[in-house]
Each structure stands twice: as structure tokens, then as C-alpha cells.
Design an enzyme around this catalytic site. Structure first.
Site, mmCIF file in Angstrom:
data_model
loop_
_atom_site.group_PDB
_atom_site.id
_atom_site.type_symbol
_atom_site.label_atom_id
_atom_site.label_comp_id
_atom_site.label_asym_id
_atom_site.label_seq_id
_atom_site.Cartn_x
_atom_site.Cartn_y
_atom_site.Cartn_z
ATOM 1 N N LYS A 67 0.774 -0.908 0.063
ATOM 2 C CA LYS A 67 0.206 0.054 -0.042
ATOM 3 C C LYS A 67 0.777 1.106 -0.295
ATOM 4 O O LYS A 67 0.866 2.199 -0.583
ATOM 5 C CB LYS A 67 -0.864 -0.095 1.576
ATOM 6 C CG LYS A 67 -1.562 -1.163 1.137
ATOM 7 C CD LYS A 67 -2.992 -1.364 2.210
ATOM 8 C CE LYS A 67 -2.340 -1.758 3.377
ATOM 9 N NZ LYS A 67 -1.744 -3.044 3.618
ATOM 10 N N THR A 68 1.779 1.501 0.733
ATOM 11 C CA THR A 68 2.626 2.044 0.971
ATOM 12 C C THR A 68 3.507 2.155 -0.981
ATOM 13 O O THR A 68 3.691 3.845 -1.084
ATOM 14 C CB THR A 68 3.840 1.946 1.709
ATOM 15 O OG1 THR A 68 2.784 1.863 3.305
ATOM 16 C CG2 THR A 68 4.819 3.751 2.451
ATOM 17 N N ASP A 112 -1.531 6.818 6.336
ATOM 18 C CA ASP A 112 -1.067 5.382 6.957
ATOM 19 C C ASP A 112 -2.837 4.926 8.560
ATOM 20 O O ASP A 112 -2.992 6.028 8.429
ATOM 21 C CB ASP A 112 0.108 4.844 7.014
ATOM 22 C CG ASP A 112 0.515 3.274 7.191
ATOM 23 O OD1 ASP A 112 -0.373 2.487 6.625
ATOM 24 O OD2 ASP A 112 1.279 2.455 6.708
ATOM 25 N N THR A 161 -6.137 -2.153 6.563
ATOM 26 C CA THR A 161 -5.903 -3.156 6.833
ATOM 27 C C THR A 161 -7.182 -3.703 7.158
ATOM 28 O O THR A 161 -7.645 -4.424 7.820
ATOM 29 C CB THR A 161 -4.978 -3.826 7.854
ATOM 30 O OG1 THR A 161 -5.187 -2.571 9.342
ATOM 31 C CG2 THR A 161 -3.912 -3.412 7.263
ATOM 32 N N ARG A 220 6.251 -7.843 1.659
ATOM 33 C CA ARG A 220 7.443 -7.363 3.504
ATOM 34 C C ARG A 220 7.620 -8.710 3.972
ATOM 35 O O ARG A 220 9.399 -8.674 3.988
ATOM 36 C CB ARG A 220 6.947 -6.874 4.091
ATOM 37 C CG ARG A 220 7.471 -6.583 5.414
ATOM 38 C CD ARG A 220 7.357 -5.828 5.932
ATOM 39 N NE ARG A 220 7.331 -3.368 5.766
ATOM 40 C CZ ARG A 220 6.061 -3.183 5.976
ATOM 41 N NH1 ARG A 220 4.892 -3.409 6.073
ATOM 42 N NH2 ARG A 220 5.788 -1.806 5.416
HETATM 43 P P1 ADP Z 1 1.900 -1.833 3.097
HETATM 44 O O1 ADP Z 1 2.192 -0.658 2.931
HETATM 45 O O2 ADP Z 1 0.997 -2.422 2.418
HETATM 46 O O3 ADP Z 1 2.372 -2.410 4.559
HETATM 47 P P2 ADP Z 1 4.633 -1.755 1.823
HETATM 48 O O4 ADP Z 1 3.984 -0.768 0.756
HETATM 49 O O5 ADP Z 1 5.498 -1.029 3.145
HETATM 50 O O6 ADP Z 1 3.356 -2.095 2.161
HETATM 51 O O7 ADP Z 1 5.340 -3.182 0.869
HETATM 52 C C1 ADP Z 1 5.664 -3.899 2.057
HETATM 53 C C2 ADP Z 1 7.256 -3.684 1.316
HETATM 54 O O8 ADP Z 1 7.085 -5.354 0.382
HETATM 55 C C3 ADP Z 1 8.352 -2.469 0.730
HETATM 56 O O9 ADP Z 1 9.426 -2.120 1.162
HETATM 57 C C4 ADP Z 1 8.395 -3.273 -1.221
HETATM 58 O O10 ADP Z 1 9.666 -3.040 -1.513
HETATM 59 C C5 ADP Z 1 7.461 -4.564 -0.676
HETATM 60 N N1 ADP Z 1 6.881 -4.697 -1.255
HETATM 61 C C6 ADP Z 1 5.503 -4.241 -1.836
HETATM 62 N N2 ADP Z 1 4.519 -4.737 -2.805
HETATM 63 C C7 ADP Z 1 5.449 -5.085 -4.016
HETATM 64 C C8 ADP Z 1 5.084 -5.345 -5.044
HETATM 65 N N3 ADP Z 1 4.448 -5.714 -6.008
HETATM 66 N N4 ADP Z 1 6.408 -5.701 -5.863
HETATM 67 C C9 ADP Z 1 7.875 -5.561 -5.259
HETATM 68 N N5 ADP Z 1 8.250 -5.249 -4.159
HETATM 69 C C10 ADP Z 1 6.834 -5.200 -2.913
#
Ligand code: ADP
Length: 343
Positions: A67-68, A112, A161, A220
Site C-alpha cells: 500500500k505504501t 497510513d 488494514t 514484506r
Molecule cells: P504496506 O504499506 O501494505 O504495509 P509496503 O508498501 O510498505 O506495504 O511494502 C512492503 C515491502 O514490500 C516494500 O519494502 C516493498 O519493497 C515490497 N513490495 C510491496 N509490494 C511489492 C510489489 N508489488 N512488488 C515488489 N515489491 C513489493
């Protein structure tokens, strides 16, 4: 959301070093999530053509799915600035007002855990999102005046979430809402192979596949496991991450071949052994294994549901025959109601 160190929890672990280089920068770097990507591509191109800010976007789904990253990708694609904040850090309406006064035309404000915004803050956010205006009260008592300050047109990208905890009116203000799903095995392998190249780790196809299978469809977690397995390969072998080395390293971390850890197994065992397979309420399960119900709801339950190990019924959670099989417990259920349901 930052947590104390549980390896297979998709949320960030406290003080965890995130490798910024591994973050996807453009839409083309995002692996999987094709439906979300296709929709975003169109929104981004249309916004560029009209030279207008992109519509407010809400991403929801379990932690660690991107998401981030997507908020950053949208900002990069549009070459605008992204301001990062989170629901719990915006305590008062004034905190949000202070952030908004720094936002320029077209910028993205990423919030977030948006479900954790307080009511008073939401009240300021509504007109900001809808009319690009900040309504503030100056002074106190009878002399107090309502002042409206115009804001540049900007975009809110929200992440949560827990969609169900988001106030209806706030949810309605997002023109686009996307659910992020767990990644399939192939996408996970792709993410792991690419990350290993960037980290300079040597990895065989079997090594990538073993890590991918235990990463719960969550990038992650995959990146976290990759770093741990790389350490193991360097200390216990010649540095190459093979299928066998990955398996040994992950066994040492007590993560089984489907990515379940001790807490997942305890949840299943509790339902099966203490509550005869269920149904049992989530709070009761949490209490019997001394775990936080919110973590169980965000992290364990969605993955156990996805694996088909538990079912959610109006009367509570039920362990399925697959869960019994995974734990090596014979399935013998005499409850006629449950048998009906499971056929
Ligand atoms: P969330 O905000 O949903 O908790 P993040 O965007 O922080 O997740 O993603 C976590 C990690 O996973 C990031 O550091 C990123 O490098 C990796 N990541 C997430 N989605 C992808 C994707 N579709 N392709 C490659 N790497 C990804």
C-alpha cells in the site's frame, strides 16, 4: 503499524531497516496486482492529460502487500511530492491543518492506518478532500470566528488494514478504492529473485521457490525471510541460497512449509483441541493463547482463511478438515450441523 519482532507478520517490525532500493519506483516495477495496476495506469494517464490532481485513492488489505509502495509509485509517475503521515500520529485537528498548509497543488498526502484518525481530525479532512478548504475556528467564546482557508487541489491516498473500521462518510470521499490481495507463488518468486539481485545474494530457482512458499503471499515477509536466509547461507554454507539451505534456515525459524509459525499453529490447535473444532469467537481464541486479538484479526486470520484452514461462521471460527490434516490430527466431527456445512 510497527510491531515487536514476529517474522511472519506483514507489519513493519520496530527498528526494522527497510531497504529503500528494493521499493518499487514505477508502476512497471510493481509485480502482480494486475487489476489494481491497470486501473491506476488509466487514472494516472487521465490525470496527466487533464493536468489535474488524481482522485483520492484508498488501498486496503493485510499489511506488507504494497500500500505504501503504491502511494510512492503514484507520486513518482505523476512527478509530485508525497507527504507521509499516519492516523495515530495526527492527534488533533491542528496537526492535520499544519500538514495541509505544506501541501502544494497535485501533491499526495499518504495517510497510513487511516481508520485510526480521530473524529475531530476527520471533520477537518472532509472539507479538505471535498472542497479543498480548511475550516478553522479562530478565537474563543463569543468572539470565535469560523475562517475558511482555501487549499491547493491535492490528493489523499489512504491505506488501511481494516476497511470495516473506516467511517462511512470518509470512505465515500475516496473516488477509487482498491483491495490488495496476497500475491501468488509466481509473483512472490519474481519479487525474491529481483531483490536477491539487488542485495547481491546468490539464489537458485529452488531457493526462491522455497522462500516464496513460506512468505504468506506477502512481499514484506519475503524480503525479511530472504535477508535471514542469506545470513544462514553465508554462515552455514558457501553463501548460495539453495532449496535445501532455504528449507533448513526456515525450519530453524520454526516457519513450516506453508509459512505458518508457532502462533498460527497454536490458533488452530486451540480451536481443534480446546473447542472441539469450533465454532469459537476470536476474542476467546486470543485470550487462550495470550495474543492480541487485533493481530490475530489482521495477520493470522486472513491467511488461515486464504489457506482454507478456518471458516468464519456467524457463531465463530471453525477449523476445517484441511487444518486437521496439516497438523496431522485425525478429523472426526460428529456435529451434524458442521458436517452439513462442510460438505
Ligand atoms: P504496506 O504499506 O501494505 O504495509 P509496503 O508498501 O510498505 O506495504 O511494502 C512492503 C515491502 O514490500 C516494500 O519494502 C516493498 O519493497 C515490497 N513490495 C510491496 N509490494 C511489492 C510489489 N508489488 N512488488 C515488489 N515489491 C513489493
Amino acid at each position: 503499524m510497527e510491531k515487536d519482532g514476529r517474522i511472519v507478520d506483514g507489519a513493519k517490525i520496530k527498528n526494522e531497516r527497510e531497504n529503500i532500493a528494493l521499493r518499487p519506483k514505477l508502476l512497471s516495477d510493481i509485480v502482480g496486482q494486475d487489476r489494481v495496476k491497470d486501473n491506476l495506469q488509466i487514472m494516472i494517464e487521465a490525470a496527466k492529460k487533464r493536468q489535474d490532481p488524481i482522485d483520492h485513492i484508498l488501498f486496503y488489505g493485510p499489511p506488507g502487500l504494497g500500500k505504501t509502495s503504491l502511494a510512492h509509485v503514484i507520486a513518482n509517475e505523476l512527478t509530485v511530492k508525497v507527504h507521509i503521515t499516519a492516523g495515530p500520529t495526527i492527534e488533533r485537528a491542528g496537526d492535520l491543518a499544519a500538514i495541509l498548509t505544506h501541501v502544494k497543488k497535485g501533491d499526495i498526502l499518504f495517510i497510513d492506518e487511516i481508520h485510526r484518525l480521530g473524529r475531530a481530525v476527520e471533520e477537518v479532512l472532509y472539507p479538505a478532500m471535498e472542497d479543498f478548504a480548511l475550516d478553522i475556528i479562530i478565537g474563543k467564546g463569543p468572539a470565535a470566528k469560523n475562517v475558511r482557508i482555501n487549499l491547493p487541489r491535492f490528493t489523499v491516498v489512504g491505506a488501511t488494514t481494516r476497511l470495516s473500521l473506516l467511517a462511512g462518510p470518509l470512505r465515500d470521499r475516496f473516488g477509487a478504492q482498491f483491495r490488495l490481495d496476497y500475491y501468488d507463488q509466481q509473483s512472490m518468486e519474481f519479487i525474491i529473485v529481483r531483490a536477491s539481485k539487488m542485495l547481491g545474494a546468490t539464489l537458485t530457482a529452488e531457493g526462491a521457490s522455497a522462500i516464496a512458499r513460506r512468505s504468506r503471499g506477502t512481499p514484506r515477509i519475503a524480503l525479511r525471510l530472504l535477508r535471514r536466509v542469506r545470513d544462514f547461507a553465508q554462515i552455514k554454507a558457501d553463501g548460495t541460497i539453495t532449496g535445501r539451505i532455504a528449507g533448513e534456515a526456515l525450519n530453524l525459524m520454526e516457519i513450516d512449509h506453508l509459512g505458518l509459525d508457532d502462533i498460527d499453529r497454536r490458533i488452530l490447535l486451540t480451536i481443534i483441541e480446546k473447542f472441539s473444532g469450533g465454532p469459537v469467537g476470536l476474542e476467546t481464541i486470543a485470550a487462550s493463547i495470550s495474543e492480541d486479538p487485533a493481530t490475530i484479526m489482521d495477520v493470522n486470520e486472513p491467511y488461515l482463511l486464504q489457506l482454507g484452514f478456518i471458516d468464519r461462521t456467524p457463531r465463530g471460527r471453525v477449523a476445517t478438515p484441511n487444518a486437521y490434516e496439516h497438523l496431522g490430527i485425525p478429523y472426526a466431527n460428529d456435529d451434524p450441523q458442521q458436517q452439513d456445512r462442510l460438505i
